[in-house]
Scaffold this motif. Structure first.
Motif, mmCIF file in Angstrom:
data_model
loop_
_atom_site.group_PDB
_atom_site.id
_atom_site.type_symbol
_atom_site.label_atom_id
_atom_site.label_comp_id
_atom_site.label_asym_id
_atom_site.label_seq_id
_atom_site.Cartn_x
_atom_site.Cartn_y
_atom_site.Cartn_z
ATOM 1 N N MET A 1 6.673 15.913 -13.872
ATOM 2 C CA MET A 1 5.450 15.756 -14.647
ATOM 3 C C MET A 1 5.051 17.123 -15.213
ATOM 4 N N THR A 2 4.725 17.143 -16.492
ATOM 5 C CA THR A 2 4.335 18.402 -17.115
ATOM 6 C C THR A 2 2.911 18.759 -16.729
ATOM 7 N N GLU A 3 2.577 20.021 -16.984
ATOM 8 C CA GLU A 3 1.214 20.481 -16.686
ATOM 9 C C GLU A 3 0.189 19.670 -17.471
ATOM 10 N N ARG A 4 0.508 19.367 -18.727
ATOM 11 C CA ARG A 4 -0.429 18.601 -19.549
ATOM 12 C C ARG A 4 -0.580 17.172 -19.026
ATOM 13 N N ASN A 5 0.532 16.549 -18.630
ATOM 14 C CA ASN A 5 0.442 15.198 -18.068
ATOM 15 C C ASN A 5 -0.380 15.194 -16.795
ATOM 16 N N SER A 6 -0.172 16.193 -15.968
ATOM 17 C CA SER A 6 -0.939 16.316 -14.736
ATOM 18 C C SER A 6 -2.424 16.506 -15.046
ATOM 19 N N ALA A 7 -2.714 17.323 -16.052
ATOM 20 C CA ALA A 7 -4.104 17.552 -16.464
ATOM 21 C C ALA A 7 -4.738 16.268 -16.974
ATOM 22 N N GLU A 8 -3.982 15.493 -17.742
ATOM 23 C CA GLU A 8 -4.508 14.224 -18.248
ATOM 24 C C GLU A 8 -4.769 13.252 -17.104
ATOM 25 N N THR A 9 -3.917 13.284 -16.079
ATOM 26 C CA THR A 9 -4.120 12.425 -14.911
ATOM 27 C C THR A 9 -5.424 12.781 -14.206
ATOM 28 N N VAL A 10 -5.684 14.070 -14.021
ATOM 29 C CA VAL A 10 -6.939 14.507 -13.389
ATOM 30 C C VAL A 10 -8.123 14.081 -14.254
ATOM 31 N N ALA A 83 -5.581 23.132 -19.408
ATOM 32 C CA ALA A 83 -4.325 22.631 -19.960
ATOM 33 C C ALA A 83 -4.512 21.627 -21.091
ATOM 34 N N LEU A 84 -5.745 21.219 -21.330
ATOM 35 C CA LEU A 84 -6.017 20.239 -22.384
ATOM 36 C C LEU A 84 -6.521 20.937 -23.646
ATOM 37 N N PRO A 85 -6.448 20.261 -24.796
ATOM 38 C CA PRO A 85 -6.899 20.875 -26.054
ATOM 39 C C PRO A 85 -8.328 21.399 -25.967
ATOM 40 N N GLY A 86 -8.526 22.607 -26.422
ATOM 41 C CA GLY A 86 -9.849 23.240 -26.421
ATOM 42 C C GLY A 86 -10.201 23.945 -25.126
ATOM 43 N N GLY A 87 -9.302 23.893 -24.150
ATOM 44 C CA GLY A 87 -9.599 24.482 -22.859
ATOM 45 C C GLY A 87 -9.039 25.868 -22.655
ATOM 46 N N GLU A 88 -8.441 26.419 -23.690
ATOM 47 C CA GLU A 88 -7.844 27.747 -23.568
ATOM 48 C C GLU A 88 -8.927 28.785 -23.308
ATOM 49 N N GLN A 89 -8.590 29.740 -22.478
ATOM 50 C CA GLN A 89 -9.497 30.862 -22.236
ATOM 51 C C GLN A 89 -9.443 31.796 -23.445
#
Length: 93
Positions: A1-10, A83-89
């Protein structure tokens, strides 16, 4: 599972937790303008899921309640949001 997929799951877990919270769901809907249909369609939109995490992270009590209910560490929403769009530091240096 990619980091983005994991983030979407959370984030989906946060959306489900929010949808089941009779006190907090109307607050989210009022703040976001999202209706019931928006919640359903937003479940497949990474940007919307990011907004769900943004909302939950507005209050430490909500973060603790969500993480405790979901069996997640307290930093999971923050890591998922990054890891989701717009969440970059943003780094201004």
């Amino acid at each position: 599972m990619t980091e983005r997929n994991s983030a979407e799951t959370v984030a989906l877990q946060a959306l489900a937790w929010l949808a089941g919270n009779e006190d907090l769901l109307p607050v989210f809907q009022g703040a976001s303008g999202a209706g019931a249909d928006d919640l359903r369609t937003g479940a497949s939109d990474p940007a919307f899921l990011g907004s769900v995490l943004d909302f939950v992270m507005m209050d430490d009590v909500w973060v603790v309640a969500f993480c405790d209910a979901s069996g997640l560490s307290y930093d999971a929403p923050m890591r998922a949001r990054a890891a989701l769009p717009g969440g970059e530091q943003v780094n201004w240096t």
